[in-house]
Write a protein that holds these residues in place. Structure first.
Motif, mmCIF file in Angstrom:
data_model
loop_
_atom_site.group_PDB
_atom_site.id
_atom_site.type_symbol
_atom_site.label_atom_id
_atom_site.label_comp_id
_atom_site.label_asym_id
_atom_site.label_seq_id
_atom_site.Cartn_x
_atom_site.Cartn_y
_atom_site.Cartn_z
ATOM 1 N N THR A 152 47.054 54.789 38.598
ATOM 2 C CA THR A 152 46.876 53.860 39.727
ATOM 3 C C THR A 152 48.235 53.417 40.269
ATOM 4 O O THR A 152 48.380 53.184 41.467
ATOM 5 C CB THR A 152 46.066 52.599 39.321
ATOM 6 O OG1 THR A 152 46.795 51.882 38.308
ATOM 7 C CG2 THR A 152 44.696 52.958 38.780
ATOM 8 N N PRO A 160 42.234 50.390 45.276
ATOM 9 C CA PRO A 160 42.208 50.173 43.823
ATOM 10 C C PRO A 160 41.809 51.407 43.018
ATOM 11 O O PRO A 160 41.792 51.347 41.790
ATOM 12 C CB PRO A 160 41.135 49.088 43.677
ATOM 13 C CG PRO A 160 40.196 49.338 44.810
ATOM 14 C CD PRO A 160 41.030 49.870 45.952
ATOM 15 N N TYR A 161 41.483 52.535 43.673
ATOM 16 C CA TYR A 161 40.876 53.641 42.927
ATOM 17 C C TYR A 161 41.898 54.614 42.353
ATOM 18 O O TYR A 161 43.074 54.573 42.705
ATOM 19 C CB TYR A 161 39.842 54.338 43.808
ATOM 20 C CG TYR A 161 38.766 53.372 44.243
ATOM 21 C CD1 TYR A 161 38.013 52.696 43.287
ATOM 22 C CD2 TYR A 161 38.555 53.076 45.580
ATOM 23 C CE1 TYR A 161 37.044 51.774 43.657
ATOM 24 C CE2 TYR A 161 37.593 52.149 45.962
ATOM 25 C CZ TYR A 161 36.838 51.495 44.996
ATOM 26 O OH TYR A 161 35.900 50.569 45.360
ATOM 27 N N LEU A 162 41.439 55.493 41.501
ATOM 28 C CA LEU A 162 42.338 56.406 40.781
ATOM 29 C C LEU A 162 42.951 57.465 41.687
ATOM 30 O O LEU A 162 44.109 57.846 41.527
ATOM 31 C CB LEU A 162 41.574 57.111 39.643
ATOM 32 C CG LEU A 162 41.212 56.243 38.423
ATOM 33 C CD1 LEU A 162 40.105 56.903 37.603
ATOM 34 C CD2 LEU A 162 42.444 55.998 37.556
ATOM 35 N N VAL A 167 36.288 55.759 46.487
ATOM 36 C CA VAL A 167 35.791 55.772 45.110
ATOM 37 C C VAL A 167 35.346 57.187 44.734
ATOM 38 O O VAL A 167 34.810 57.918 45.579
ATOM 39 C CB VAL A 167 34.638 54.746 44.951
ATOM 40 C CG1 VAL A 167 33.355 55.243 45.605
ATOM 41 C CG2 VAL A 167 34.402 54.387 43.487
ATOM 42 N N ASP A 171 36.205 56.975 38.900
ATOM 43 C CA ASP A 171 36.329 55.513 38.936
ATOM 44 C C ASP A 171 35.108 54.859 38.296
ATOM 45 O O ASP A 171 35.225 53.895 37.533
ATOM 46 C CB ASP A 171 36.445 55.021 40.388
ATOM 47 C CG ASP A 171 37.706 55.511 41.067
ATOM 48 O OD1 ASP A 171 38.793 55.301 40.505
ATOM 49 O OD2 ASP A 171 37.599 56.101 42.161
ATOM 50 N N GLY A 198 46.273 47.422 37.169
ATOM 51 C CA GLY A 198 45.624 48.428 38.010
ATOM 52 C C GLY A 198 44.221 48.749 37.517
ATOM 53 O O GLY A 198 43.273 48.842 38.300
ATOM 54 N N VAL A 199 44.093 48.921 36.208
ATOM 55 C CA VAL A 199 42.773 49.212 35.626
ATOM 56 C C VAL A 199 41.853 48.001 35.802
ATOM 57 O O VAL A 199 40.668 48.144 36.129
ATOM 58 C CB VAL A 199 42.904 49.604 34.135
ATOM 59 C CG1 VAL A 199 41.533 49.790 33.501
ATOM 60 C CG2 VAL A 199 43.738 50.870 33.988
ATOM 61 N N LEU A 202 40.657 47.941 39.353
ATOM 62 C CA LEU A 202 39.669 49.004 39.572
ATOM 63 C C LEU A 202 38.309 48.579 39.031
ATOM 64 O O LEU A 202 37.278 48.769 39.685
ATOM 65 C CB LEU A 202 40.154 50.284 38.898
ATOM 66 C CG LEU A 202 39.284 51.533 39.034
ATOM 67 C CD1 LEU A 202 40.161 52.792 39.013
ATOM 68 C CD2 LEU A 202 38.211 51.654 37.970
ATOM 69 N N ARG A 203 38.320 47.992 37.849
ATOM 70 C CA ARG A 203 37.060 47.540 37.237
ATOM 71 C C ARG A 203 36.348 46.537 38.147
ATOM 72 O O ARG A 203 35.143 46.624 38.381
ATOM 73 C CB ARG A 203 37.399 46.913 35.881
ATOM 74 C CG ARG A 203 36.228 46.357 35.155
ATOM 75 C CD ARG A 203 36.630 45.804 33.795
ATOM 76 N NE ARG A 203 35.562 44.975 33.286
ATOM 77 C CZ ARG A 203 35.669 43.675 32.996
ATOM 78 N NH1 ARG A 203 36.829 43.053 33.107
ATOM 79 N NH2 ARG A 203 34.622 43.001 32.569
ATOM 80 N N ALA A 205 36.811 46.169 41.413
ATOM 81 C CA ALA A 205 36.427 46.803 42.683
ATOM 82 C C ALA A 205 35.125 47.584 42.537
ATOM 83 O O ALA A 205 34.259 47.541 43.412
ATOM 84 C CB ALA A 205 37.555 47.713 43.173
ATOM 85 N N VAL A 206 34.989 48.308 41.425
ATOM 86 C CA VAL A 206 33.749 49.069 41.208
ATOM 87 C C VAL A 206 32.569 48.115 41.040
ATOM 88 O O VAL A 206 31.507 48.306 41.660
ATOM 89 C CB VAL A 206 33.881 50.002 39.978
ATOM 90 C CG1 VAL A 206 32.522 50.584 39.585
ATOM 91 C CG2 VAL A 206 34.874 51.130 40.261
#
Lengths: 238, 238
Positions: A152, A160-162, A167, A171, A198-199, A202-203, A205-206
């Protein structure tokens, strides 16, 4: 033509990675694990001798005449069909590479409570589980999460995604794995996540994507429990 | 533009699945594991902070600007480029699904001598290895090999391979796994193979392909040894 997901009833496990992709895609699917007699249905399908592409183990996805096993292969299929993977070939392979590394992490998480194999109960391999879990907690969680964090941090696109700015199934799977680690190893996983913004983003955001949020709040979501891959045994998180 | 394969020196392991595909494809490649200072080269690459697609662990393949990790992802890439996968989309996914199941078998074979994790030596986890290996020997080898046998028995096309009438990367990997099982668990694997004529024929057919035969006879081939995934410890094969 709707999808049919086959999995063991009552446990999230590897089936959950497929569910998250189906939910985010917003497609119709039948979760065969939630139907009466789910286990018998599953076993009957595994024992059919007329299948040209017999799956080795669940989960598997049926889509018309197509029957696909192996979580990462199912996600490869769904990702292409429903915009959950990049269109660029190299980026698409990169997402798959990340997914395969998530699969390795999932296996290692499982082995913390079953180091001697799935044929024995946890209670029959507790001293061994304590030793295996210590290494997982002290070394492996951090090694994996830092790798996702680096991805990230290094990417060129915003968001925010990988991979890229949209997405992907990876992700969704990383979300699930992070949730699982926090459930099973709250002390160890929280300590590492505090250093992985970053992780953590992402968590979040998902979890906030409308379809995922509505899925997580529904009774279709299977909670983590001590029959799954991510099990909370306090003695393994000390 | 030639391929570069990065892997640990002196051991076959997961790098060997990629080597077999490169050899069968007949393409030019540099095996970085055979160069002086291979370990330092590998570690330096893993520590580079400018890679957009950093691999988590070896093996990885470099091809111009493309850098790919995860054995199955590398094979997906090579398979498409060099005719080692079917052109039909569903068949191609089926080959990948088989490959992912081979990867699971490889992990389980590794865990027979390292049930408590890779951070300890075999000698530090011998009683646990004895227990884990017993289940692998008595249940898992047969379950996997019978699945491959079923695949060869059910397919519609002629020929010894898993899918269609041409060799794919999954055949090359199954060859390698069968060799590995016969090396590590000669008693258990021979007993199962005697009942799996399809797998035995596939193994022969792959070994006799001209490029593979010439590779196996060359000094480029790394012999199995007790630093690899498939290790022969007599006590684990009783």
């Amino acid at each position: 033509m709707s999808y049919e997901l086959y999995y063991w009833p009552g446990i999230a496990r590897r089936g959950e990675f497929v569910r998250l992709a189906l939910e985010e895609a917003g497609v119709a699917y039948v979760d065969k694990a939630r139907e009466p007699g789910a286990e018998e249905t599953l076993l009957a399908l595994l024992e059919r001798s007329d299948l040209l592409h017999p799956p080795f183990a669940p989960p598997f996805l049926k889509h018309g005449n197509v029957l696909i096993g192996q979580t990462a292969a199912i996600l490869l299929y769904l990702g292409e069909r429903h915009g959950l993977a990049p269109t660029d070939q190299a980026e698409r392979l990169w997402v798959h590479q990340i997914q395969l590394t998530i699969a390795d992490l999932v296996s290692e998480a499982h082995d913390t409570h079953h180091p001697l194999g799935a044929h024995l109960y946890y209670e029959e391999q507790k001293p061994e589980a304590l030793r295996r879990a210590r290494d997982f907690r002290e070394n492996r969680i951090e090694k994996y999460l830092r790798w996702f964090e680096e991805i990230t941090a290094r990417k060129r696109e915003d968001g925010p995604y990988l991979v890229g700015d949209r997405v992907t199934y990876a992700d969704l799977s990383l979300f699930q794995v992070t949730e699982g680690l926090l459930y099973a190893f709250p002390r160890a996983a929280n300590a590492v996540l505090a250093d992985c913004p970053g992780v953590a983003a992402l968590r979040q955001a998902v979890a906030q994507r409308p379809r995922i949020r509505s899925y997580l709040e529904s009774d279709r979501r299977t909670a983590f429990n001590e029959s799954g891959i991510f099990r909370h045994y306090a003695e393994l998180d000390r």
